[in-house]
Design a protein around this motif. Structure first.
Motif, short mmCIF file in Angstrom:
data_model
loop_
_atom_site.label_atom_id
_atom_site.label_comp_id
_atom_site.label_asym_id
_atom_site.label_seq_id
_atom_site.Cartn_x
_atom_site.Cartn_y
_atom_site.Cartn_z
N SER A 157 -7.60 -2.45 -2.12
CA SER A 157 -8.84 -2.57 -1.38
C SER A 157 -8.88 -3.94 -0.69
CB SER A 157 -10.03 -2.44 -2.34
OG SER A 157 -11.23 -2.62 -1.65
N GLU A 175 -13.47 -5.21 -11.31
CA GLU A 175 -14.21 -5.34 -10.06
C GLU A 175 -14.70 -6.78 -9.93
OE1 GLU A 175 -17.39 -2.52 -10.56
OE2 GLU A 175 -18.64 -3.95 -11.62
N ARG A 223 -6.74 -6.34 -4.94
CA ARG A 223 -8.02 -6.60 -4.27
C ARG A 223 -7.85 -7.84 -3.40
NH1 ARG A 223 -8.50 -2.16 -5.64
NH2 ARG A 223 -10.08 -1.24 -7.00
N ARG A 274 -5.20 -10.31 -7.35
CA ARG A 274 -6.49 -10.60 -6.73
C ARG A 274 -6.63 -12.09 -6.44
NH1 ARG A 274 -9.96 -13.18 -10.09
NH2 ARG A 274 -9.44 -13.21 -12.30
N ILE A 283 -11.21 -6.31 2.42
CA ILE A 283 -12.55 -6.39 3.02
C ILE A 283 -12.50 -6.94 4.44
CG2 ILE A 283 -14.85 -7.44 2.83
CD1 ILE A 283 -14.55 -7.33 -0.19
N LYS A 294 -5.06 5.24 -4.04
CA LYS A 294 -6.41 5.00 -3.55
C LYS A 294 -6.36 3.77 -2.65
CE LYS A 294 -11.14 4.06 -5.02
NZ LYS A 294 -12.03 3.84 -6.17
N VAL A 295 -6.84 3.93 -1.41
CA VAL A 295 -6.76 2.84 -0.43
C VAL A 295 -8.11 2.70 0.26
CG1 VAL A 295 -5.55 1.95 1.58
CG2 VAL A 295 -4.34 3.40 -0.05
N GLU A 296 -8.62 1.46 0.31
CA GLU A 296 -9.89 1.17 0.97
C GLU A 296 -9.74 -0.07 1.84
OE1 GLU A 296 -12.41 0.61 -2.46
OE2 GLU A 296 -12.95 2.73 -2.50
N ASN A 297 -10.44 -0.06 2.98
CA ASN A 297 -10.52 -1.24 3.83
C ASN A 297 -11.84 -1.18 4.57
OD1 ASN A 297 -10.00 -3.60 5.17
ND2 ASN A 297 -8.13 -2.89 6.16
N ASP A 325 -3.77 1.37 -6.28
CA ASP A 325 -5.19 1.27 -5.96
C ASP A 325 -5.38 -0.06 -5.23
OD1 ASP A 325 -7.96 0.88 -5.95
OD2 ASP A 325 -8.22 1.54 -8.02
N ASN A 385 -10.58 5.43 2.16
CA ASN A 385 -11.91 5.07 2.67
C ASN A 385 -11.75 3.89 3.62
OD1 ASN A 385 -13.68 6.85 1.04
ND2 ASN A 385 -12.77 5.70 -0.64
N CYS A 386 -12.23 4.08 4.86
CA CYS A 386 -12.13 3.03 5.87
C CYS A 386 -13.41 3.03 6.69
CB CYS A 386 -10.91 3.30 6.75
SG CYS A 386 -10.54 1.98 7.91
#
Length: 186
Positions: free
Chosen positions: A139, A108, A41, A94, A141, A157-160, A137, A177-178
């Motif tokens: 993520s 989280e 994270r 993190r 921000i 799992k990839v998020e930005n 996994d 998820n972007c």
């Protein structure tokens, strides 16, 4: 009089920002790679995850802090840390700071809740080498891209939120998820 005003205005715009930069390194051995995962994270900065043939998660990060005063810079240096540790079968990587409330049970965080925003700015560019069969996994921000290369775990799992995502030569069930960035998968 106009010459004095111009000089004063330029002088205030050229106030020197105080900066600090350091590299942080840490390794965490993994026993059961295919049953493990790495969870990364980041609030400010990029994340790069690349698989290799070893059995350790190797973390290297560039921590940058900048502030208007020496005291605020020192506050950032003492407060902002990169945490990397093992919980059960998950390696957690993190940022840690008083303005980040982290929940190890749910894996989280809440950001800037019950605290003022920090009096300094910062960026953590995190590079992680992982065993190729580990689950991933990640993520991010703000202020960064996410790159994942050569992973072969069961899931990815990839998020930005405010940056792009690039996946190169990855396998496994993949969720991406972007919001405000480009997604490239090859």
């Amino acid at each position: 009089l106009m010459g004095c005003f111009t000089f004063l205005l330029m002088g205030s715009c050229m106030a020197q920002v105080k900066t600090f930069k350091e590299e942080v390194k840490q390794s965490i051995p993994i026993e059961n790679v295919s049953e493990s995962r790495v969870l990364v994270r980041n609030i400010y900065g990029s994340i790069t995850v690349e698989a290799y043939s070893g059995n350790e998660v190797v973390v290297e990060a560039i921590k940058e802090i900048w502030a208007k005063t020496d005291s605020k810079l020192e506050q950032g240096k003492s407060e902002l840390q990169l945490k990397a540790y093992l919980i059960d079968d998950t390696v957690v990587i993190r940022p840690d700071s008083p303005y980040i409330i982290w929940n190890d049970e749910k894996l989280e965080y809440q950001w800037c809740n019950n605290n003022d925003s920090p009096k300094y700015s910062h960026n953590l560019d995190i590079r992680v080498k992982v065993p190729s069969k580990i689950n991933v996994d990640v993520s991010a921000i703000n202020n960064g891209e996410v790159l994942v290369k050569n992973t072969r775990g069961g899931f990815l799992k990839v998020e930005n939120i405010n940056g792009g995502i690039t996946l190169e030569n990855v396998a496994g069930t993949t969720e991406v998820n972007c919001i405000n960035g480009r997604v490239d998968i090859s």
